[in-house]
Design an enzyme around this catalytic site. Structure first.
Site, PDB file in Angstrom:
ATOM      1  N   SER A 124       0.801  -1.225   0.000  1.00  0.00           N
ATOM      2  CA  SER A 124       0.000   0.000   0.000  1.00  0.00           C
ATOM      3  C   SER A 124       0.834   1.275   0.000  1.00  0.00           C
ATOM      4  O   SER A 124       0.362   2.314  -0.451  1.00  0.00           O
ATOM      5  CB  SER A 124      -0.906   0.024   1.240  1.00  0.00           C
ATOM      6  OG  SER A 124      -0.111  -0.046   2.410  1.00  0.00           O
TER       7      SER A 124
ATOM      8  N   GLY B 149      -1.843  -4.249   1.247  1.00  0.00           N
ATOM      9  CA  GLY B 149      -1.987  -5.407   2.121  1.00  0.00           C
ATOM     10  C   GLY B 149      -1.079  -6.576   1.808  1.00  0.00           C
ATOM     11  O   GLY B 149      -1.143  -7.595   2.494  1.00  0.00           O
TER      12      GLY B 149
ATOM     13  N   ASP C 274      -2.195   7.108   9.861  1.00  0.00           N
ATOM     14  CA  ASP C 274      -1.389   6.260  10.749  1.00  0.00           C
ATOM     15  C   ASP C 274       0.067   6.592  10.462  1.00  0.00           C
ATOM     16  O   ASP C 274       0.348   7.547   9.747  1.00  0.00           O
ATOM     17  CB  ASP C 274      -1.712   4.776  10.498  1.00  0.00           C
ATOM     18  CG  ASP C 274      -1.533   4.375   9.042  1.00  0.00           C
ATOM     19  OD1 ASP C 274      -0.737   5.042   8.327  1.00  0.00           O
ATOM     20  OD2 ASP C 274      -2.166   3.409   8.587  1.00  0.00           O
TER      21      ASP C 274
ATOM     22  N   ASN D 110       4.380  -5.621   5.411  1.00  0.00           N
ATOM     23  CA  ASN D 110       3.401  -6.661   5.768  1.00  0.00           C
ATOM     24  C   ASN D 110       4.041  -8.042   5.932  1.00  0.00           C
ATOM     25  O   ASN D 110       3.336  -9.052   5.953  1.00  0.00           O
ATOM     26  CB  ASN D 110       2.303  -6.734   4.700  1.00  0.00           C
ATOM     27  CG  ASN D 110       1.562  -5.424   4.556  1.00  0.00           C
ATOM     28  OD1 ASN D 110       1.218  -4.794   5.552  1.00  0.00           O
ATOM     29  ND2 ASN D 110       1.332  -4.993   3.321  1.00  0.00           N
TER      30      ASN D 110
ATOM     31  N   HIS E 219       1.058   5.281   6.093  1.00  0.00           N
ATOM     32  CA  HIS E 219       0.507   5.680   4.789  1.00  0.00           C
ATOM     33  C   HIS E 219       0.569   7.186   4.599  1.00  0.00           C
ATOM     34  O   HIS E 219       0.130   7.946   5.459  1.00  0.00           O
ATOM     35  CB  HIS E 219      -0.938   5.180   4.668  1.00  0.00           C
ATOM     36  CG  HIS E 219      -1.034   3.698   4.747  1.00  0.00           C
ATOM     37  ND1 HIS E 219      -1.404   3.028   5.906  1.00  0.00           N
ATOM     38  CD2 HIS E 219      -0.755   2.740   3.831  1.00  0.00           C
ATOM     39  CE1 HIS E 219      -1.370   1.723   5.689  1.00  0.00           C
ATOM     40  NE2 HIS E 219      -0.977   1.515   4.438  1.00  0.00           N
TER      41      HIS E 219
END
Ligand SMILES: *[C@@H]1O[C@H](CO)[C@@H](O)[C@H](O)[C@H]1NC(C)=O
Ligand SMILES: *[C@@H]1O[C@H](CO)[C@@H](O)[C@H](O)[C@H]1NC(C)=O
Ligand SMILES: *[C@@H]1O[C@H](CO)[C@@H](O)[C@H](O)[C@H]1NC(C)=O
Ligand SMILES: *[C@@H]1O[C@H](CO)[C@@H](O)[C@H](O)[C@H]1NC(C)=O
Ligand SMILES: *[C@@H]1O[C@H](CO)[C@@H](O)[C@H](O)[C@H]1NC(C)=O
Ligand SMILES: *[C@@H]1O[C@H](CO)[C@@H](O)[C@H](O)[C@H]1NC(C)=O
Ligand SMILES: *[C@@H]1O[C@H](CO)[C@@H](O)[C@H](O)[C@H]1NC(C)=O
Ligand SMILES: *[C@@H]1O[C@H](CO)[C@@H](O)[C@H](O)[C@H]1NC(C)=O
Ligand SMILES: *[C@@H]1O[C@H](CO)[C@@H](O)[C@H](O)[C@H]1NC(C)=O
Length: 293
Positions: free
Chosen positions: A42, A78, A238, A110, A241
């Site tokens: 992402s 993701g 957050d 991730n 991102h």
């Protein structure tokens, strides 16, 4: 300034292997115009992590004239190196890659954690098997037994596939989390930065058409220069991102990292290194300042 070419701290990555630039002008799209394929998560993907954030891959195209190189952003939110592999996304890129293309692989956000060993439930399908080598973990994901590989194994496996198709590969270190989030600036490259470098090194580095770009370090340098207020404001959701403005800066930081290295990709970039270096992006990093851990 191409300090990265001359310092010996990254064995295997110090030999410049310039590919002659053969841009192709003419009717567009021209099959001879190389495509730069982006594989990632992402932080790189279209629409980033949602909620108005953006991935840096969306801005890379502006550093290349469309007559010289096209960008295909195949990053997807993701994903880890493992799930990108399992879902056949490297295969999809490979089936479209043509000789002379570039593939940029950037994962790590991730990939952390450990797959539950010998459990039939509880695996989320993303965590790689811990380790730097050929370790494997057996788990069950979606009711199917899966032999999970380490992060370097996934990177090397995908890279070999692209090299077989006569593409060149950039293994790029993951973007930082907000380096100002705890008050003062602090950036410490994590283990996936090291693993990314390791994979490039083990594949033979530039002499084999595999290049390491310390993207995380270059992006962190830019965020240091931008200061806390600007950077905090550009992590709206957050600490992972980025808002569009910062995504653009992170793309430019990647481009500076490319320009400061030895790949042939730097020759396709529209901007001169001197135009990129400055108050925001900073300057080329010396290899001893980009040591992963
Ligand atoms: C993101 O947006 C969705 C709705 O689109 C909202 O439910 C969610 O709380 C938002 N998340 C964050 C972290 O802002
Ligand atoms: C990128 O490539 C994939 C696979 O070929 C294709 O499905 C997708 O539409 C392309 N995206 C863009 C923006 O061209
Ligand atoms: C997982 O299962 C294999 C095969 O039954 C066994 O050899 C191994 O010891 C098990 N590992 C753990 C951590 O339970
Ligand atoms: C894993 O790596 C070790 C050490 O590098 C090597 O001795 C071993 O043969 C490898 N195992 C497999 C299955 O490739
Ligand atoms: C896994 O198997 C269980 C039991 O057979 C079933 O209920 C479940 O839907 C399956 N899950 C997936 C993702 O296929
Ligand atoms: C190696 O990568 C290819 C795609 O590049 C994939 O199809 C294959 O499953 C991968 N192998 C492993 C062991 O992950
Ligand atoms: C930030 O650095 C300043 C100067 O070194 C120090 O006084 C301050 O306590 C630091 N703040 C935090 C949150 O670490
Ligand atoms: C490179 O130059 C183009 C065109 O002048 C500009 O749009 C782009 O933002 C520049 N890229 C970087 C990374 O500075
Ligand atoms: C890197 O090497 C240069 C030149 O030897 C030196 O001036 C600099 O302090 C070193 N940087 C770090 C972080 O060690």
């Amino acid at each position: 300034m191409r300090i990265l070419s001359f310092l010996p701290l990254y064995p295997g990555l110090v030999t410049a292997a310039h590919s002659p630039r053969q841009p192709s002008y003419g009717n567009h799209p021209n099959p001879r115009v190389p495509t730069i394929w982006l594989a990632g998560d992402s932080t790189e993907a279209p629409k980033g992590g949602g909620n108005g954030t953006q991935g840096w891959g969306q801005y890379l195209q502006y550093s290349f004239l469309p007559s010289v190189a096209l960008v295909n952003n195949s990053a997807i939110a993701g994903r880890s190196a493992r799930s990108f592999t399992r879902e056949g996304r490297f295969d999809t890129i490979a089936s479209n890659v043509k000789p002379g293309d570039w593939v940029v692989i950037e994962f790590g956000h991730n990939d952390g954690g450990t797959p539950p060993v010998n459990a039939t439930v509880g695996d989320k399908g993303r965590a790689d098997c811990p380790g730097a080598g050929n370790e494997t973990c057996t788990t069950v994901y979606n009711n199917a037994t899966e032999i999970v590989q380490t992060f370097p194994t996934y990177l090397k496996n995908a890279t070999r596939k692209f090299l077989d198709k006569r593409a060149k590969v950039v293994l790029s270190s993951l973007t930082p989390n907000n380096p100002w989030e705890f008050g003062n600036y602090s950036y410490i490259p994590n283990i996936f930065t090291y693993y990314t470098w390791l994979a490039a090194s083990e594949l033979g580095g530039p002499s084999k058409g595999v290049y390491f770009v310390p993207h995380g370090q270059y992006a962190a340098q830019a965020m240091k220069n931008l200061g806390k207020e600007t950077v905090d404001a550009n992590y709206p959701m957050d600490h992972t991102h980025t808002a569009p403005y910062l995504a653009d800066v992170v793309a430019q930081a990647f481009v500076l990292g490319v320009k400061c290295g030895t790949s042939g990709l730097q020759d396709l970039v529209v901007n001169a290194t001197s135009r990129l270096q400055g108050a925001v992006l900073g300057t080329c990093l010396m290899v001893n300042e980009t040591l992963p851990i």
